[in-house]
Design a protein around this motif. Structure first.
Motif: not given
Length: 181
Positions: A127-128, A142-144, A146, A161-162
């Protein structure tokens, strides 16, 4: 004894009101989102710079600021299996915006077609943002995707979540203590 249709409906409606209230009363240590509430004192002798508890059972991350004025709970993804789950005490040793990802040796054995992903890429599994532990290859990120949040879906890391990892990233200092349970 026979019940009329009207009596049956009234009895059912009354039961529907009583059962949820009874269920709520039996577990007062749970909040509305079903995460098990945590108290930092159950895990640490002091708050330190900040404290994090990653609860793999309820799939929640608990954060306390160093002065105790800020307590937050975040939904997470957790490791797929107990074998992939590392438990114990660690700390945050590094923070990275736009982390790059490289599969571990064990991941390459299981998934030989996996390739490294550059930081900022839309398909980056980290993720971010990422918060790194002093354990190699374990982190909060994070993760893209969801759909992973709230599930056993990771290879060992704790995923958010991002937008939530970005929020946590700003709150957590290097040296924050962490416990995975």
């Amino acid at each position: 004894m026979t019940l009329s249709r009207r009596q049956l409906i009234i009895t059912g409606a009354a039961a529907a009101l009583v059962v949820p209230a009874t269920a709520r009363a039996t577990d007062i240590r749970r909040n509305v989102s079903s995460f098990a509430m945590q108290d930092w004192r159950d895990h640490f002798s002091q708050l330190g710079k900040a404290s994090i508890v990653c609860d793999t059972e309820s799939r929640a991350l608990h954060f306390w600021s160093g002065d105790g004025s800020d307590y937050r709970i975040y939904p997470t993804s957790v490791p797929k299996t107990d074998e992939l789950t590392k438990r114990g005490y660690t700390e945050i040793v590094r923070k990275k915006v736009g982390p790059s990802w490289t599969p571990t040796a064990s991941q390459m054995e299981r998934f030989p077609d996996w390739k490294p992903v550059a930081g900022g890429a839309p398909d980056n599994p980290l993720g971010t943002h990422a918060l790194y532990f002093d354990w190699p290859a374990y982190l909060i990120h994070g993760t893209h995707d969801t759909r992973k949040i709230g599930r056993r879906s990771s290879d060992g890391c704790i995923g958010l979540y991002n937008e939530k990892i970005a929020e946590l990233f700003e709150l957590v200092p290097i040296g924050a203590q962490v416990r995975l349970i």
